[in-house]
Design a protein around this motif. Structure first.
Motif, PDB file in Angstrom:
ATOM      1  N   UNK A   1     -44.809  51.406  44.556  1.00 18.83           N
ATOM      2  CA  UNK A   1     -45.945  51.755  43.636  1.00 18.83           C
ATOM      3  C   UNK A   1     -46.625  52.991  44.243  1.00 18.83           C
ATOM      4  N   UNK A   2     -46.784  52.898  45.536  1.00 15.52           N
ATOM      5  CA  UNK A   2     -47.389  54.112  46.201  1.00 15.52           C
ATOM      6  C   UNK A   2     -46.407  55.409  46.108  1.00 15.52           C
ATOM      7  N   UNK A   3     -45.097  55.082  46.339  1.00 12.35           N
ATOM      8  CA  UNK A   3     -44.160  56.067  46.127  1.00 12.35           C
ATOM      9  C   UNK A   3     -44.288  57.026  44.767  1.00 12.35           C
ATOM     10  N   UNK A   4     -44.475  55.963  43.772  1.00 13.34           N
ATOM     11  CA  UNK A   4     -44.531  56.588  42.373  1.00 13.34           C
ATOM     12  C   UNK A   4     -45.799  57.195  41.977  1.00 13.34           C
ATOM     13  N   UNK A   5     -46.780  57.288  43.028  1.00 15.31           N
ATOM     14  CA  UNK A   5     -48.111  57.709  42.615  1.00 15.31           C
ATOM     15  C   UNK A   5     -48.933  56.864  41.818  1.00 15.31           C
TER      16      UNK A   5
ATOM     17  N   UNK B   1     -43.535  39.473  42.852  1.00 16.00           N
ATOM     18  CA  UNK B   1     -42.131  39.909  42.877  1.00 16.00           C
ATOM     19  C   UNK B   1     -42.364  41.229  42.640  1.00 16.00           C
ATOM     20  N   UNK B   2     -41.319  42.145  42.763  1.00 17.74           N
ATOM     21  CA  UNK B   2     -41.105  43.326  42.480  1.00 17.74           C
ATOM     22  C   UNK B   2     -41.504  43.786  41.101  1.00 17.74           C
ATOM     23  N   UNK B   3     -40.703  42.766  40.382  1.00 20.29           N
ATOM     24  CA  UNK B   3     -40.859  43.028  38.909  1.00 20.29           C
ATOM     25  C   UNK B   3     -42.149  42.803  38.326  1.00 20.29           C
ATOM     26  N   UNK B   4     -43.059  41.877  39.059  1.00 19.58           N
ATOM     27  CA  UNK B   4     -44.393  41.855  38.309  1.00 19.58           C
ATOM     28  C   UNK B   4     -45.523  42.888  39.096  1.00 19.58           C
ATOM     29  N   UNK B   5     -45.234  42.985  40.516  1.00 22.81           N
ATOM     30  CA  UNK B   5     -46.112  44.128  41.009  1.00 22.81           C
ATOM     31  C   UNK B   5     -45.852  45.456  40.020  1.00 22.81           C
ATOM     32  N   UNK B   6     -44.691  45.790  39.829  1.00 18.89           N
ATOM     33  CA  UNK B   6     -44.639  47.224  39.135  1.00 18.89           C
ATOM     34  C   UNK B   6     -45.116  46.697  37.619  1.00 18.89           C
ATOM     35  N   UNK B   7     -44.754  45.728  36.862  1.00 11.74           N
ATOM     36  CA  UNK B   7     -45.224  45.732  35.504  1.00 11.74           C
ATOM     37  C   UNK B   7     -46.743  45.430  35.389  1.00 11.74           C
ATOM     38  N   UNK B   8     -47.032  44.794  36.442  1.00 13.17           N
ATOM     39  CA  UNK B   8     -48.436  44.518  36.152  1.00 13.17           C
ATOM     40  C   UNK B   8     -49.313  45.694  36.522  1.00 13.17           C
TER      41      UNK B   8
ATOM     42  N   UNK C   1     -53.045  50.246  34.859  1.00  9.89           N
ATOM     43  CA  UNK C   1     -53.230  51.577  34.764  1.00  9.89           C
ATOM     44  C   UNK C   1     -53.516  51.803  33.232  1.00  9.89           C
ATOM     45  N   UNK C   2     -52.855  51.263  32.407  1.00  8.58           N
ATOM     46  CA  UNK C   2     -52.866  51.679  31.095  1.00  8.58           C
ATOM     47  C   UNK C   2     -54.515  50.910  30.528  1.00  8.58           C
ATOM     48  N   UNK C   3     -54.761  49.869  31.094  1.00  8.87           N
ATOM     49  CA  UNK C   3     -56.149  49.272  30.502  1.00  8.87           C
ATOM     50  C   UNK C   3     -57.471  50.386  31.286  1.00  8.87           C
ATOM     51  N   UNK C   4     -57.261  50.572  32.463  1.00 10.82           N
ATOM     52  CA  UNK C   4     -58.250  51.358  33.181  1.00 10.82           C
ATOM     53  C   UNK C   4     -58.063  53.129  32.421  1.00 10.82           C
ATOM     54  N   UNK C   5     -56.845  53.441  31.736  1.00 13.65           N
ATOM     55  CA  UNK C   5     -56.911  54.838  31.618  1.00 13.65           C
ATOM     56  C   UNK C   5     -57.080  55.646  32.520  1.00 13.65           C
ATOM     57  N   UNK C   6     -56.123  55.238  33.622  1.00 14.33           N
ATOM     58  CA  UNK C   6     -56.034  56.053  34.746  1.00 14.33           C
ATOM     59  C   UNK C   6     -54.614  56.540  35.208  1.00 14.33           C
ATOM     60  N   UNK C   7     -54.374  57.595  36.044  1.00 14.52           N
ATOM     61  CA  UNK C   7     -53.016  57.803  36.207  1.00 14.52           C
ATOM     62  C   UNK C   7     -52.712  56.882  37.536  1.00 14.52           C
ATOM     63  N   UNK C   8     -53.653  56.549  38.334  1.00 17.30           N
ATOM     64  CA  UNK C   8     -53.340  55.867  39.531  1.00 17.30           C
ATOM     65  C   UNK C   8     -54.713  55.233  40.184  1.00 17.30           C
ATOM     66  N   UNK C   9     -54.617  53.965  40.978  1.00 14.01           N
ATOM     67  CA  UNK C   9     -55.743  53.619  41.585  1.00 14.01           C
ATOM     68  C   UNK C   9     -55.637  53.751  43.008  1.00 14.01           C
ATOM     69  N   UNK C  10     -56.790  53.607  43.634  1.00 16.01           N
ATOM     70  CA  UNK C  10     -56.906  54.087  45.125  1.00 16.01           C
ATOM     71  C   UNK C  10     -56.200  53.008  46.009  1.00 16.01           C
ATOM     72  N   UNK C  11     -56.709  51.548  45.737  1.00 20.88           N
ATOM     73  CA  UNK C  11     -56.359  50.725  46.262  1.00 20.88           C
ATOM     74  C   UNK C  11     -55.536  49.696  45.517  1.00 20.88           C
ATOM     75  N   UNK C  12     -54.416  48.918  45.733  1.00 22.16           N
ATOM     76  CA  UNK C  12     -53.682  48.081  45.000  1.00 22.16           C
ATOM     77  C   UNK C  12     -53.570  46.850  45.845  1.00 22.16           C
ATOM     78  N   UNK C  13     -54.150  45.893  45.194  1.00 24.34           N
ATOM     79  CA  UNK C  13     -54.175  44.457  46.080  1.00 24.34           C
ATOM     80  C   UNK C  13     -53.324  43.615  45.817  1.00 24.34           C
TER      81      UNK C  13
END
Length: 270
Positions: free
Chosen positions: A135-139, A91-98, A103-115
């Protein structure tokens, strides 16, 4: 190390990547060695060790002296995020929140590929495609892909993305080894030329079965299947002792004999 473009994109990844399905000791040293050998692609998921794999990888990368963000490619996956009603699926909700949690766990601003770690038949495909594009549009991610999706659903995602003028998935992440070949070699065959679909395969050794260390029908200590109290490992171990598991071991034994015979013939000059 050889690098290849990932699917129909300009992103270069090493032909070998370091995954993290379960966590492992000395993560920092292993990541350091991988980087020194030219591996630039590291793969995790929100479901891997309940998120601990992302935490460990993030810490390991941050501990590498002089490492720039452009030096490595991170892929992570969303689908299984927890037990709540909206903690799993696409769902859009889980894709966003997940993704935010990843990113919080990785301590990164973005990932290169989101599956999209698995297909979600309960969520409309347009919602799925829009969610990953958002998610791509939001960086939060640069590209997106699928994992263990049937070919017809990948085609549907490509079609929806084309119709809406959105970014299509660039890669699929299927299991691929000598015991699991049909999906990569047959089912996806039309997708490589039609869409230039990329592949990032997993389990090349079939969870260690293809090493031959389980050929005696027992589980040696300090192997993956010896891990206790891990739900996925428990399921794999039960499968190992099933009739299907025994058939796989017998098949591997036959392959090992064939390889030894071929080597013997070659060394004899025949």
């Amino acid at each position: 190390m050889e690098y290849r473009y990932l699917g129909n994109s300009g992103l270069k990844v090493s032909i070998l990547s370091l995954g993290s399905w379960i966590t492992f000791d000395q993560t920092s040293d292993i990541v350091k060695t991988a980087l020194e050998l030219g591996i630039n692609h590291f793969d995790v998921a929100e479901s891997h060790a309940g998120g601990q794999a992302e935490i460990d990888l993030g810490l390991a990368l941050r501990s590498q002296k002089g490492l720039r963000r452009s030096d490595f490619v991170i892929s992570t996956k969303v689908f299984w995020g927890g037990k709540g009603a909206n903690d799993r699926g696409l769902s859009r909700k889980h894709v966003f929140e997940g993704t935010v949690a990843c990113l919080q766990r990785l301590q990164l601003d973005y990932v290169d590929v989101l599956y999209a770690q698995r297909p979600d038949p309960d969520t409309p495909m347009e919602e799925v495609v829009r969610a990953f594009n958002w998610c791509i549009d939001k960086g939060m991610a640069l590209y997106w892909g699928t994992s263990e999706w049937p070919a017809h659903m990948i085609v549907e995602a490509m079609s929806v993305a084309s119709r809406l003028g959105l970014i299509a998935p660039i890669t699929e992440s299927p299991q691929y080894n000598m015991l699991n070949r049909d999906r990569v070699e047959k089912e996806y065959l039309q997708l490589y030329q039609k869409f230039k679909l990329g592949l990032c395969t997993w389990s090349p050794l079939a969870s260690g079965l293809l090493t031959g260390k389980y050929n005696d029908g027992v589980i040696p200590p300090y192997t993956r299947l010896a891990i206790q109290d891990h739900p996925v490992i428990n399921r794999l171990r039960a499968g190992f002792f099933s009739d299907e598991g025994r058939r796989k071991v017998e098949k591997i034994k036959t392959m090992c004999v064939s390889v030894r015979d071929a080597k013997s013939i070659g060394s004899s000059g025949m």
